[in-house]
Design an enzyme around this catalytic site. Structure first.
Site, PDB file in Angstrom:
ATOM      1  N   MET A  53     -11.906   4.792  -0.752  1.00 34.93           N
ATOM      2  CA  MET A  53     -12.573   5.065   0.529  1.00 34.93           C
ATOM      3  C   MET A  53     -13.170   6.450   0.417  1.00 34.93           C
ATOM      4  SD  MET A  53      -9.658   3.442   2.969  1.00 34.93           S
ATOM      5  CE  MET A  53      -8.445   3.521   1.660  1.00 34.93           C
ATOM      6  N   SER A  61       0.843  -1.202   0.000  1.00 34.08           N
ATOM      7  CA  SER A  61       0.000   0.000   0.000  1.00 34.08           C
ATOM      8  C   SER A  61       0.873   1.246   0.000  1.00 34.08           C
ATOM      9  CB  SER A  61      -0.904   0.002   1.229  1.00 34.08           C
ATOM     10  OG  SER A  61      -1.415   1.307   1.412  1.00 34.08           O
ATOM     11  N   HIS A  83      -8.207   1.354  -4.078  1.00 26.98           N
ATOM     12  CA  HIS A  83      -9.139   1.172  -2.965  1.00 26.98           C
ATOM     13  C   HIS A  83      -9.805   2.515  -2.675  1.00 26.98           C
ATOM     14  CE1 HIS A  83      -9.523  -0.001   1.598  1.00 26.98           C
ATOM     15  NE2 HIS A  83     -10.685   0.145   1.005  1.00 26.98           N
ATOM     16  N   MET A  90      -8.603   8.404  -0.209  1.00 21.93           N
ATOM     17  CA  MET A  90      -9.425   8.836   0.935  1.00 21.93           C
ATOM     18  C   MET A  90      -9.865  10.271   0.728  1.00 21.93           C
ATOM     19  SD  MET A  90      -7.004   7.430   3.951  1.00 21.93           S
ATOM     20  CE  MET A  90      -6.481   5.720   4.031  1.00 21.93           C
ATOM     21  N   MET A 107     -11.769  -5.520   5.313  1.00 22.72           N
ATOM     22  CA  MET A 107     -10.840  -4.629   6.011  1.00 22.72           C
ATOM     23  C   MET A 107     -10.526  -5.220   7.381  1.00 22.72           C
ATOM     24  SD  MET A 107     -10.066  -1.911   4.215  1.00 22.72           S
ATOM     25  CE  MET A 107      -9.333  -0.936   5.523  1.00 22.72           C
ATOM     26  N   ASP A 142      -4.606   3.708  -1.902  1.00 18.08           N
ATOM     27  CA  ASP A 142      -5.676   4.074  -0.976  1.00 18.08           C
ATOM     28  C   ASP A 142      -6.137   5.498  -1.220  1.00 18.08           C
ATOM     29  OD1 ASP A 142      -5.986   1.779   0.786  1.00 18.08           O
ATOM     30  OD2 ASP A 142      -3.896   2.151   1.337  1.00 18.08           O
ATOM     31  N   ASP A 201      -6.933  -6.245   4.248  1.00 18.96           N
ATOM     32  CA  ASP A 201      -6.247  -4.959   4.193  1.00 18.96           C
ATOM     33  C   ASP A 201      -6.198  -4.319   5.576  1.00 18.96           C
ATOM     34  OD1 ASP A 201      -5.214  -2.507   3.526  1.00 18.96           O
ATOM     35  OD2 ASP A 201      -6.968  -1.826   2.399  1.00 18.96           O
ATOM     36  N   HIS A 228      -1.206  -1.223  -4.231  1.00 11.44           N
ATOM     37  CA  HIS A 228      -2.483  -0.893  -3.607  1.00 11.44           C
ATOM     38  C   HIS A 228      -2.528   0.617  -3.374  1.00 11.44           C
ATOM     39  CE1 HIS A 228      -5.993  -1.839  -1.056  1.00 11.44           C
ATOM     40  NE2 HIS A 228      -5.551  -0.867  -0.272  1.00 11.44           N
TER      41      HIS A 228
HETATM   42  C1  DX5 Z   1      -6.359   1.724   5.514  1.00 13.82           C
HETATM   43  C2  DX5 Z   1      -5.873   1.366   4.151  1.00 13.82           C
HETATM   44  C3  DX5 Z   1      -4.811   0.317   4.123  1.00 13.82           C
HETATM   45  C4  DX5 Z   1      -3.553   0.728   4.814  1.00 13.82           C
HETATM   46  C5  DX5 Z   1      -2.657  -0.440   5.009  1.00 13.82           C
HETATM   47  O1  DX5 Z   1      -7.445   2.579   5.412  1.00 13.82           O
HETATM   48  O2  DX5 Z   1      -6.939   0.895   3.355  1.00 13.82           O
HETATM   49  O3  DX5 Z   1      -4.555  -0.095   2.807  1.00 13.82           O
HETATM   50  O4  DX5 Z   1      -2.865   1.724   4.116  1.00 13.82           O
HETATM   51  O5  DX5 Z   1      -1.539  -0.017   5.696  1.00 13.82           O
HETATM   52  P1  DX5 Z   1      -0.882  -0.884   6.867  1.00 13.82           P
HETATM   53  O6  DX5 Z   1      -0.401  -2.134   6.251  1.00 13.82           O
HETATM   54  O7  DX5 Z   1       0.189  -0.001   7.376  1.00 13.82           O
HETATM   55  O8  DX5 Z   1      -1.976  -1.155   7.893  1.00 13.82           O
HETATM   56 ZN    ZN Z   2      -6.445  -0.071   1.420  1.00 15.78          ZN
END
Ligand code: DX5
Ligand code: ZN
Length: 223
Positions: free
Chosen positions: A67, A7, A65, A36, A136, A34, A174, A32
């Site tokens: 969010m 990620s 991903h 947000m 998750m 993320d 994840d 990956h």
């Molecule tokens: C959390 C994310 C994850 C996160 C994983 O909201 O969706 O993908 O970045 O990071 P680690 O492995 O550090 O928990």
């Molecule tokens: Zn993620």
């Protein structure tokens, strides 16, 4: 086969090209990403602009991903930016099946994610339908949290459900995953492991990834 998805959230953003090359060389399968929005989750990360700027610099599959609220409104931008798989949150929309179908019309692989408090049953209609499902293992919003062990019961349930029907499910976990708990995830039935901190905040991503891959040998996910 076990897919490992570093990620990018945990990378050094001042040197993304080097960071991505490092995990690619270490044997990652996906990158990956993320996304947000500060609305669906209480944090803001990056959007399609960053994704399109890194796209030419790696051959890794982009596992995006989302969010975010209103994923359908923005999904086209992420596809244009170079997403290979887009995953939206079940909790982020009123009608997840309608959202899924609308995204599939754009001819992209589409996954659905559930947060820790959402029961696994809601995903059953998507088994054999969606391209992947994501459980998750931490509350979405931040990297570097600890895996919530109870979430793996949902992974187990979904894998059993798929296996009983002969469905080869892509099942992603994840949050909080690393070399010490990868085997719990594969034992439960996950075959895609996201890892941010464990792979970007180490000087030896290759050996961490190798340890994570041992989890597959211990617990082949279809077994
Ligand atoms: C959390 C994310 C994850 C996160 C994983 O909201 O969706 O993908 O970045 O990071 P680690 O492995 O550090 O928990
Ligand atoms: Zn993620």
């Amino acid at each position: 086969m076990l897919y490992i998805a570093p990620s990018l959230l945990a990378a050094d953003f001042s040197d993304l090209r080097t960071e991505i090359t490092r995990v690619e060389d270490a044997g990652a399968n996906y990158l990956h990403l993320d996304v947000m929005d500060g609305h669906f989750v209480p944090n803001i990360s990056f959007g399609p602009g960053l994704i399109s700027s890194i796209r030419p610099h790696t051959n890794l599959l982009f596992d995006v991903h989302l969010m975010i609220s209103e994923p359908l409104r923005y999904v086209g931008d992420f596809i244009k930016a170079g997403a290979d798989i887009v995953t939206f949150h079940y909790e982020s929309v009123e009608d997840p099946m309608a959202t899924f179908k609308a995204i599939k019309q754009k001819e992209i692989a589409c996954g659905i994610a559930i947060s820790p408090k959402t029961p696994a049953d809601v995903l059953l209609p998507f088994v054999g339908v969606a391209d992947s499902l994501m459980v998750m293992t931490v509350e979405p919003g931040f990297g570097g949290q600890k895996l919530i062990p109870e979430t793996l019961d949902k992974v187990r349930m979904l894998r059993r459900y798929a296996n009983r029907r002969g469905i080869n499910l892509m099942l992603e976990v994840d949050g909080g995953i690393g070399e010490n708990n990868a085997s719990y995830c594969t034992e439960a039935g996950a075959n895609v492991l996201v890892a941010g901190s464990a792979l970007f905040k180490t000087k030896r991503p290759r050996s961490v990834m190798a340890k994570m891959r041992e989890a597959e040998l211990e617990h082949p996910f279809l077994g």
